[in-house]
Design an enzyme around this catalytic site. Sequence first.
Site, PDB file in Angstrom:
ATOM      1  N   PRO A   1      -2.612   3.659  -7.905  1.00  0.00           N
ATOM      2  CA  PRO A   1      -1.502   2.748  -8.164  1.00  0.00           C
ATOM      3  C   PRO A   1      -1.676   1.450  -7.373  1.00  0.00           C
ATOM      4  O   PRO A   1      -2.000   1.482  -6.185  1.00  0.00           O
ATOM      5  CB  PRO A   1      -0.268   3.508  -7.692  1.00  0.00           C
ATOM      6  CG  PRO A   1      -0.745   4.746  -7.033  1.00  0.00           C
ATOM      7  CD  PRO A   1      -2.212   4.848  -7.203  1.00  0.00           C
ATOM      8  N   VAL A   2      -1.480   0.331  -8.044  1.00  0.00           N
ATOM      9  CA  VAL A   2      -1.505  -0.981  -7.402  1.00  0.00           C
ATOM     10  C   VAL A   2      -0.126  -1.583  -7.629  1.00  0.00           C
ATOM     11  O   VAL A   2       0.298  -1.779  -8.761  1.00  0.00           O
ATOM     12  CB  VAL A   2      -2.601  -1.894  -7.992  1.00  0.00           C
ATOM     13  CG1 VAL A   2      -2.563  -3.263  -7.329  1.00  0.00           C
ATOM     14  CG2 VAL A   2      -3.969  -1.251  -7.844  1.00  0.00           C
TER      15      VAL A   2
END
Length: 101
Positions: free
Chosen positions: A24-25
């Site tokens: 996840p960014v």
Amino acid sequence: MRKAQRGPDTRTRAQTPPRGAPMPVIQIHLMEGRTTAQKQALMREVTRAAAETLGVSPQSVRILLQELQSGHFAVAGEPKYADHDPAATGHATQPETVTSN
């Protein structure tokens, strides 16, 4: 030595990310003016929440924090200013006018 017992894994198959799932960014845009300690606490808590919610390790969570300069953000075309910016209150410093009697 006894190993610590863990409770049952309550995640369902839908909650467990597939093997090789991308990390996840998370992008956060924040008006300038927060302290370093506040920004660090925010990043820690967002990481914790993302890891818990997405079922990933905290080490896989990436956060991009971008501070917006005061006045570089607008709502309905009107620029918004950080609290410490004199323009925020309309009390910008004006040159003093001296009059003689």
